[in-house]
Design a protein around this motif. Structure first.
Motif, PDB file in Angstrom:
ATOM      1  N   SER A 160     -39.416-101.247  92.284  1.00 42.02           N
ATOM      2  CA  SER A 160     -38.151-101.206  93.021  1.00 42.02           C
ATOM      3  C   SER A 160     -37.474-102.574  93.011  1.00 42.02           C
ATOM      4  O   SER A 160     -38.135-103.599  93.174  1.00 42.02           O
ATOM      5  N   PRO A 161     -36.152-102.625  92.840  1.00 52.23           N
ATOM      6  CA  PRO A 161     -35.446-103.906  92.893  1.00 52.23           C
ATOM      7  C   PRO A 161     -35.348-104.442  94.321  1.00 52.23           C
ATOM      8  O   PRO A 161     -35.243-103.677  95.284  1.00 52.23           O
ATOM      9  N   CYS A 162     -35.398-105.765  94.446  1.00 52.51           N
ATOM     10  CA  CYS A 162     -35.162-106.441  95.726  1.00 52.51           C
ATOM     11  C   CYS A 162     -34.096-107.502  95.495  1.00 52.51           C
ATOM     12  O   CYS A 162     -34.414-108.666  95.214  1.00 52.51           O
ATOM     13  N   PRO A 163     -32.817-107.130  95.573  1.00 54.27           N
ATOM     14  CA  PRO A 163     -31.746-108.103  95.316  1.00 54.27           C
ATOM     15  C   PRO A 163     -31.854-109.352  96.184  1.00 54.27           C
ATOM     16  O   PRO A 163     -31.602-110.467  95.706  1.00 54.27           O
ATOM     17  N   THR A 164     -32.238-109.179  97.448  1.00 55.54           N
ATOM     18  CA  THR A 164     -32.337-110.329  98.350  1.00 55.54           C
ATOM     19  C   THR A 164     -33.446-111.278  97.911  1.00 55.54           C
ATOM     20  O   THR A 164     -33.257-112.493  97.823  1.00 55.54           O
ATOM     21  N   GLY A 165     -34.634-110.713  97.631  1.00 56.53           N
ATOM     22  CA  GLY A 165     -35.755-111.548  97.221  1.00 56.53           C
ATOM     23  C   GLY A 165     -35.569-112.179  95.856  1.00 56.53           C
ATOM     24  O   GLY A 165     -36.065-113.278  95.592  1.00 56.53           O
ATOM     25  N   LEU A 166     -34.849-111.481  94.972  1.00 57.11           N
ATOM     26  CA  LEU A 166     -34.593-112.004  93.635  1.00 57.11           C
ATOM     27  C   LEU A 166     -33.397-112.949  93.602  1.00 57.11           C
ATOM     28  O   LEU A 166     -33.162-113.607  92.589  1.00 57.11           O
ATOM     29  N   HIS A 167     -32.644-113.005  94.711  1.00 54.53           N
ATOM     30  CA  HIS A 167     -31.427-113.828  94.794  1.00 54.53           C
ATOM     31  C   HIS A 167     -30.442-113.450  93.689  1.00 54.53           C
ATOM     32  O   HIS A 167     -29.852-114.302  93.025  1.00 54.53           O
ATOM     33  N   LEU A 168     -30.277-112.132  93.522  1.00 51.60           N
ATOM     34  CA  LEU A 168     -29.369-111.618  92.518  1.00 51.60           C
ATOM     35  C   LEU A 168     -28.412-110.608  93.136  1.00 51.60           C
ATOM     36  O   LEU A 168     -28.712-109.999  94.162  1.00 51.60           O
ATOM     37  N   LYS A 169     -27.254-110.431  92.507  1.00 50.18           N
ATOM     38  CA  LYS A 169     -26.368-109.355  92.911  1.00 50.18           C
ATOM     39  C   LYS A 169     -27.063-108.032  92.609  1.00 50.18           C
ATOM     40  O   LYS A 169     -27.959-107.962  91.761  1.00 50.18           O
TER      41      LYS A 169
END
Length: 253
Positions: free
Chosen positions: A213-222
């Motif tokens: 699953s993607p984690c935009p917040t943790g990856l610091h990405l849009k």
């Protein structure tokens, strides 16, 4: 009598109750679990045991009974509940930090025991709730709050491949890795979740589904970039596949 929904509706705005960050894959996976439970008609006898972390919010959006276990101990709590009420459907909903870090020993022993419970482990490759630190599943080179230069396997070791560790265990009936990076993968994830519950209903053994699953917040990405990163970089290491499926050999099919 005032219901809980009435209470929250009057004292808080419902849009404030959603805990997942924008673009978080947990929202998709939680909905898949809810839809599968509803489609299978098992809601009245289903118990969710949630771990600590972002996944611990999942039961807020499921109309099933739930237990919040201490960090990493969801499988042990689920086994205890299943032994007390064996006709109930019991599943754990855990993140990769809860399931593959502090709770790895609980998870492995539950799988090896072959108790007919189900674990859904959401792997977003970071400790999302506590600030985006490296987790056991952060991929090589991944930048996190604790690996600003990227995960270095010579210092931090390799990411843990949980299903691969379970593959040889005779007590495991269903074992899969899925993702929610696009519509096709979401459909496959829903099927695996259903199969995992079906194995439990038939008493075939332990069932486990890891969902990337993607984690935009943790990856610091849009959001769009987080899904692209997960679909390419993360899935290059954590390859979706069905490792074991006891349903294929079950005479009742």
């Amino acid at each position: 009598m005032q219901t809980l929904a009435d209470y929250y509706g009057k004292t808080l705005k419902f849009e404030k109750l959603f805990n997942y960050c924008p673009g978080c894959g947990h929202g998709i996976i939680t909905r898949l679990v809810a839809e599968v439970i509803e489609e299978m008609g098992i809601r009245e006898k289903t118990m969710a045991v949630v771990g600590i972390g972002c996944g611990g919010f999942s039961h807020h959006y499921l109309e099933v009974d739930a237990i919040e276990a201490i960090h990493g101990r969801s499988p042990a709590s689920a086994i205890g509940y299943k032994m007390a009420l064996p006709d109930h459907i019991v599943f754990t909903y855990q993140g990769d930090g809860d399931g593959s870090a502090i709770g790895l020993h609980e998870l492995m022993h539950a799988a090896n025991r072959g108790m007919p419970i189900t674990t859904i482990m959401i792997n977003n490759s970071v400790f999302g709730m506590t600030g985006g630190q490296m987790s056991p599943t952060s991929i090589p080179g991944q930048v996190t709050a604790t690996t600003p230069k990227g995960r270095d396997v010579s210092l931090h070791g390799y990411p843990i491949l949980v299903p691969e560790m379970m593959r040889a265990m005779k007590g495991v009936a269903y074992l899969a890795r899925e993702s929610v990076v696009n519509a096709k993968s979401i459909t496959k994830a829903a099927k695996s979740i259903r199969n995992a519950f079906e194995c439990q209903i038939r008493g075939l053994g332990f069932s486990f589904v890891e969902v990337i699953s993607p984690c935009p917040t943790g990856l610091h990405l849009k959001v769009a970039d987080a899904y692209k990163y997960t679909a390419t970089e993360t899935l290059d290491y954590f390859k979706p596949q069905i490792f074991k499926n006891a349903l294929e050999n079950d005479n009742e099919i």
